[in-house]
Design a protein around this motif. Structure first.
Motif, mmCIF file in Angstrom:
data_model
loop_
_atom_site.group_PDB
_atom_site.id
_atom_site.type_symbol
_atom_site.label_atom_id
_atom_site.label_comp_id
_atom_site.label_asym_id
_atom_site.label_seq_id
_atom_site.Cartn_x
_atom_site.Cartn_y
_atom_site.Cartn_z
ATOM 1 N N LYS A 56 0.849 -1.183 0.000
ATOM 2 C CA LYS A 56 0.000 0.000 0.000
ATOM 3 C C LYS A 56 0.886 1.233 0.000
ATOM 4 C CE LYS A 56 -4.413 1.198 1.997
ATOM 5 N NZ LYS A 56 -5.388 0.823 3.032
ATOM 6 N N HIS A 57 0.418 2.279 -0.682
ATOM 7 C CA HIS A 57 1.188 3.504 -0.768
ATOM 8 C C HIS A 57 0.372 4.670 -0.233
ATOM 9 C CE1 HIS A 57 4.271 1.915 -3.675
ATOM 10 N NE2 HIS A 57 3.323 1.016 -3.805
ATOM 11 N N SER A 58 1.075 5.610 0.364
ATOM 12 C CA SER A 58 0.449 6.860 0.753
ATOM 13 C C SER A 58 1.530 7.925 0.732
ATOM 14 C CB SER A 58 -0.167 6.749 2.150
ATOM 15 O OG SER A 58 -0.703 8.004 2.548
ATOM 16 N N GLY A 59 1.523 8.748 -0.312
ATOM 17 C CA GLY A 59 2.559 9.768 -0.437
ATOM 18 C C GLY A 59 3.939 9.145 -0.498
ATOM 19 N N ARG A 60 4.813 9.528 0.421
ATOM 20 C CA ARG A 60 6.171 8.967 0.449
ATOM 21 C C ARG A 60 6.256 7.682 1.255
ATOM 22 N NH1 ARG A 60 9.641 11.660 3.202
ATOM 23 N NH2 ARG A 60 8.184 13.015 4.285
ATOM 24 N N LEU A 61 5.144 7.199 1.713
ATOM 25 C CA LEU A 61 5.116 5.975 2.513
ATOM 26 C C LEU A 61 4.721 4.784 1.651
ATOM 27 C CD1 LEU A 61 3.171 7.203 5.676
ATOM 28 C CD2 LEU A 61 5.633 7.234 5.283
ATOM 29 N N ARG A 62 5.423 3.687 1.888
ATOM 30 C CA ARG A 62 5.049 2.438 1.239
ATOM 31 C C ARG A 62 5.112 1.358 2.313
ATOM 32 N NH1 ARG A 62 9.002 -1.166 -1.372
ATOM 33 N NH2 ARG A 62 7.858 -2.925 -2.259
ATOM 34 N N VAL A 63 4.040 0.636 2.469
ATOM 35 C CA VAL A 63 4.036 -0.437 3.446
ATOM 36 C C VAL A 63 3.762 -1.751 2.718
ATOM 37 C CG1 VAL A 63 1.592 -0.165 4.037
ATOM 38 C CG2 VAL A 63 3.146 -1.183 5.680
ATOM 39 N N THR A 64 4.451 -2.777 3.150
ATOM 40 C CA THR A 64 4.239 -4.112 2.600
ATOM 41 C C THR A 64 3.864 -5.062 3.723
ATOM 42 O OG1 THR A 64 6.553 -4.743 2.848
ATOM 43 C CG2 THR A 64 5.909 -3.705 0.761
ATOM 44 N N LEU A 65 3.212 -6.119 3.331
ATOM 45 C CA LEU A 65 2.801 -7.131 4.301
ATOM 46 C C LEU A 65 3.050 -8.498 3.706
ATOM 47 C CD1 LEU A 65 1.380 -7.687 7.045
ATOM 48 C CD2 LEU A 65 -0.767 -7.805 5.760
ATOM 49 N N ASP A 66 3.729 -9.334 4.464
ATOM 50 C CA ASP A 66 3.966 -10.718 4.062
ATOM 51 C C ASP A 66 3.397 -11.618 5.149
ATOM 52 O OD1 ASP A 66 4.939 -13.256 3.478
ATOM 53 O OD2 ASP A 66 6.842 -12.508 2.711
ATOM 54 N N THR A 67 2.195 -12.104 4.906
ATOM 55 C CA THR A 67 1.532 -12.891 5.949
ATOM 56 C C THR A 67 2.187 -14.259 6.124
ATOM 57 O OG1 THR A 67 -0.112 -13.581 4.317
ATOM 58 C CG2 THR A 67 -0.701 -11.752 5.764
ATOM 59 N N SER A 68 2.879 -14.750 5.086
ATOM 60 C CA SER A 68 3.555 -16.047 5.234
ATOM 61 C C SER A 68 4.737 -15.931 6.178
ATOM 62 C CB SER A 68 4.012 -16.557 3.874
ATOM 63 O OG SER A 68 5.021 -15.724 3.339
#
Lengths: 114, 114
Positions: A56-68
């Motif tokens: 997911k992105h928001s402006g200069r932020l990028r977050v990732t999620l790896d549920t495994s």
């Protein structure tokens, strides 16, 4: 079990560089949230990623999620001195009687040098 | 933009004294929380409050702690007989309603017990 453990505990970078902070958790999540805290101040919600999302992105932020791997990362691109703060990941309890309860990680202290 | 407010911003008290921390939630929000953060540590959940009753409390929230919403607006945290280890930043947070996922935090009250 402990939730939302972050690494690194502290990160020091130069303005303009990217900052990456990681968070691990131990149980299933509905979503993972990231908060920012300026020194001695309250927490500000930055971004939320749901368990069925990978990025997911928001402006200069990028977050990732790896549920495994039960992990998430927060990337701040082109950092600025004003980004200096502590960053926490937090799991939201979305069920039962304690709806909305947040369980926070230890946090990463980010220092951006001008 | 509506915000959560907390008073006082700082409180110094003697061990054994009672303190009351006050929070004014955002109007029409339904879920209320208290968290605390001991200096240099992570934010810890204390208690959640919904429909005028406690929905969950942590092991930290022992008999010395109580919460209430006496007038339908202010949300208070009372520590009956403070201990040195109660020294911390206390945050109030609110959530609009079921299904909402972003909590709104107040600026906190810094409590110092001497």
């Amino acid at each position: 079990s402990q939730q939302g453990e972050e690494d690194p505990q502290a990160l020091s970078i130069q303005e303009g560089e990217n900052a990456t902070m990681n968070c691990s958790y131990k149980t299933s999540i509905n979503n993972l949230q990231w908060y920012r805290q300026n020194s001695g101040r309250g927490l500000v919600h930055l971004i939320l990623i749901r368990s069925n999302e990978r990025e997911k992105h928001s402006g200069r932020l990028r977050v990732t999620l790896d549920t495994s791997k039960k992990s998430s990362s927060l990337l701040i691109t082109a950092s600025r001195a004003a980004d200096t703060a502590s960053y926490f990941c937090a799991e939201l309890n979305a069920g039962g009687t304690s709806y909305g309860k947040l369980t926070f990680g230890q946090g990463t202290i980010l220092t951006v040098h001008p | 933009e509506p915000e959560v407010t907390q008073t006082p911003s700082h409180q110094v008290t003697q061990m054994g004294q009672e303190v009351i921390l006050r929070c004014v939630p955002i109007s029409n929000h339904l879920y209320f929380y208290w968290y605390r953060q001991i200096l240099g540590q992570k934010v810890e959940f204390l208690v959640s409050f919904y429909n005028n009753e406690i929905s969950e409390k942590s092991e930290i929230f022992d008999d010395q702690f109580s919460v209430e919403r006496p007038d339908g607006s202010n949300f208070t945290l009372k520590i009956r007989s403070t201990k040195l280890e109660d020294s911390a930043m206390y945050f109030c947070a609110t959530l609009p309603g079921l299904g909402q996922e972003t909590q709104y935090f107040g600026p906190g009250t810094r409590l110092l017990v001497l």
